[in-house]
Design a protein around this motif. Structure first.
Motif, short mmCIF file in Angstrom:
data_model
loop_
_atom_site.label_atom_id
_atom_site.label_comp_id
_atom_site.label_asym_id
_atom_site.label_seq_id
_atom_site.Cartn_x
_atom_site.Cartn_y
_atom_site.Cartn_z
N GLU A 166 -7.81 12.40 7.75
CA GLU A 166 -7.42 13.80 7.94
C GLU A 166 -6.86 13.94 9.34
N CYS A 167 -5.64 14.40 9.41
CA CYS A 167 -4.99 14.66 10.69
C CYS A 167 -4.96 16.18 10.89
N ARG A 168 -5.69 16.66 11.87
CA ARG A 168 -5.73 18.09 12.18
C ARG A 168 -4.68 18.37 13.24
N THR A 169 -3.48 18.66 12.79
CA THR A 169 -2.35 18.75 13.71
C THR A 169 -2.39 19.97 14.60
N ASP A 170 -3.30 20.89 14.34
CA ASP A 170 -3.49 22.03 15.24
C ASP A 170 -4.47 21.68 16.36
N LEU A 171 -5.20 20.58 16.20
CA LEU A 171 -6.24 20.20 17.17
C LEU A 171 -5.98 18.87 17.87
N GLU B 122 0.26 11.47 18.75
CA GLU B 122 -0.20 10.09 18.95
C GLU B 122 -1.58 9.87 18.34
N GLU B 123 -2.48 10.85 18.46
CA GLU B 123 -3.81 10.72 17.85
C GLU B 123 -3.70 10.60 16.33
N SER B 124 -2.84 11.42 15.73
CA SER B 124 -2.65 11.38 14.28
C SER B 124 -2.08 10.04 13.84
N VAL B 125 -1.06 9.56 14.54
CA VAL B 125 -0.43 8.27 14.23
C VAL B 125 -1.46 7.15 14.34
N GLU B 126 -2.25 7.17 15.39
CA GLU B 126 -3.27 6.12 15.58
C GLU B 126 -4.31 6.12 14.47
N VAL C 250 0.85 -1.19 0.00
CA VAL C 250 0.00 0.00 0.00
C VAL C 250 0.89 1.24 0.00
N THR C 251 0.43 2.28 -0.66
CA THR C 251 1.09 3.57 -0.58
C THR C 251 0.28 4.45 0.36
N VAL C 252 0.93 4.96 1.38
CA VAL C 252 0.30 5.88 2.33
C VAL C 252 0.87 7.26 2.00
N TRP C 253 0.03 8.12 1.41
CA TRP C 253 0.47 9.40 0.85
C TRP C 253 0.09 10.55 1.79
N PHE C 254 1.10 11.12 2.45
CA PHE C 254 0.88 12.26 3.34
C PHE C 254 1.02 13.54 2.53
N THR C 255 -0.02 14.36 2.50
CA THR C 255 -0.02 15.62 1.77
C THR C 255 -0.46 16.75 2.70
N THR D 146 6.78 14.48 10.42
CA THR D 146 6.73 14.04 11.83
C THR D 146 5.82 12.83 11.98
N ILE D 147 4.61 12.91 11.45
CA ILE D 147 3.65 11.79 11.58
C ILE D 147 4.16 10.58 10.80
N SER D 148 4.61 10.81 9.57
CA SER D 148 5.04 9.67 8.74
C SER D 148 6.24 8.95 9.34
#
Length: 176
Positions: A150-155, A159-163, A6-11, A20-22
């Motif tokens: 969608e990872c809302r890194t301001d909110l 760990e939440e984003s990674v999960e 799988v390709t996990v594409w962070f944009t 950081t998350i990737s």
């Protein structure tokens, strides 16, 4: 059981938190023994796509090349983590269609937050006119229409984003 690639594409904008998350997602998957490759936009630009500029055509070609490598690895059972601004929606959709097994992660933070986090001073240089065609300032960023994540890194915290990413990979049957 054969590993599904799988390709996990962070944009997202510069400073949104893609790298950081990737990196944490990659560390977690590596520690579990998954075959994995990381294609970071900055590193790719100094090797695979050296010589390309920042016009729309060059940015699209940069993403096409990353997508080509991602496709090759993905079809061979590798989890590919891509972290690249990839500002244009159409080229991301082209890559999605080519790769097939594709999970888009929109790393979303408001421009003001990205500018606050800017350790390299890129936004300041772009605002002063020193850097031309800078995404989010003098060049557009087209957010994904329907990202899987969608990872809302301001909110949310890291760990939440990674999960969110790991959970989506589990739900998709890419990891156990």
């Amino acid at each position: 059981m054969e590993q599904r690639g799988v390709t996990v594409w962070f944009t997202g904008l510069s400073g949104a938190g893609k790298t950081t998350i990737s990196q944490v997602v990659a560390e977690r998957l590596r520690s579990q023994g998954y075959p994995l490759e990381v294609l970071d936009g900055d590193i790719v630009r100094t090797n695979l796509t050296k010589g390309l500029g920042f016009s729309k055509e060059d940015r699209d070609e940069n993403i096409r090349r990353i997508g080509f490598v991602s496709h090759l690895l993905t079809r061979n059972g590798v989890i590919v983590i891509v972290s690249a601004i990839s500002p244009y929606r159409a080229i991301r959709e082209e890559v999605r269609a080519r790769v097939g097994s594709f999970v888009e992660v929109f790393v979303n933070a408001p421009l003001a937050v990205c500018e606050e986090r800017d350790v390299k001073g890129l936004y300041k240089r772009a605002r002063s006119g020193e850097i031309k065609q800078f995404t989010g300032i003098s060049d557009p960023y087209e957010p994904p229409a329907n990202p899987e994540i969608e990872c809302r890194t301001d909110l949310e915290d890291l760990e939440e984003s990674v999960e969110k990413v790991l959970s989506a990979l589990k739900e998709g049957g890419y990891i156990s």
